[in-house]
Write a protein that holds these residues in place. Structure first.
Motif, PDB file in Angstrom:
ATOM      1  N   ILE A  15      29.663  -3.287 -14.315  1.00 51.78           N
ATOM      2  CA  ILE A  15      27.984  -2.417 -15.464  1.00 51.78           C
ATOM      3  C   ILE A  15      26.868  -2.017 -14.300  1.00 51.78           C
ATOM      4  CG2 ILE A  15      26.946  -3.080 -17.956  1.00 51.78           C
ATOM      5  CD1 ILE A  15      29.606  -4.343 -18.411  1.00 51.78           C
ATOM      6  N   GLU A  17      23.106  -0.381 -14.128  1.00 50.04           N
ATOM      7  CA  GLU A  17      21.686  -0.022 -15.100  1.00 50.04           C
ATOM      8  C   GLU A  17      20.656   0.023 -13.690  1.00 50.04           C
ATOM      9  OE1 GLU A  17      21.661  -0.487 -18.073  1.00 50.04           O
ATOM     10  OE2 GLU A  17      23.247  -1.421 -18.428  1.00 50.04           O
ATOM     11  N   GLU A  50      23.405  -5.504 -24.074  1.00 49.87           N
ATOM     12  CA  GLU A  50      24.888  -4.614 -23.787  1.00 49.87           C
ATOM     13  C   GLU A  50      25.443  -6.650 -22.982  1.00 49.87           C
ATOM     14  OE1 GLU A  50      25.461  -1.834 -21.133  1.00 49.87           O
ATOM     15  OE2 GLU A  50      24.984  -3.691 -19.401  1.00 49.87           O
ATOM     16  N   SER A  52      30.036  -7.704 -22.113  1.00 52.82           N
ATOM     17  CA  SER A  52      31.959  -7.360 -21.755  1.00 52.82           C
ATOM     18  C   SER A  52      32.320  -8.027 -22.393  1.00 52.82           C
ATOM     19  CB  SER A  52      31.771  -7.764 -20.114  1.00 52.82           C
ATOM     20  OG  SER A  52      30.689  -6.499 -19.917  1.00 52.82           O
TER      21      SER A  52
END
Length: 61
Positions: A15, A17, A50, A52
């Motif tokens: 992920i 950013e 966020e 996961s």
């Protein structure tokens, strides 16, 4: 072959950013370097949360 590898647990995620983003633990507020859940802040932008999720049911296909 791909199915068999996933049954044995070979899976993952990346992920990404913005480089200036900072991650913080949602419960303690401490800065994080990695983890499954984080509050993300970038200067001049609203923060967001966020997370996961990995679901692995070991179905034999």
């Amino acid at each position: 072959m791909g199915c068999r590898l996933s049954i044995r647990g070979l899976f993952g995620a990346i992920i990404e950013e913005a480089p200036e983003a900072k991650w913080f633990d949602p419960e303690t507020g401490e800065e994080l370097e990695n983890g499954l859940m984080a509050d993300i802040y970038q200067s001049g932008k609203l923060g967001f949360r966020e997370y996961s999720v990995f679901f692995h049911d070991e179905l034999e296909v």
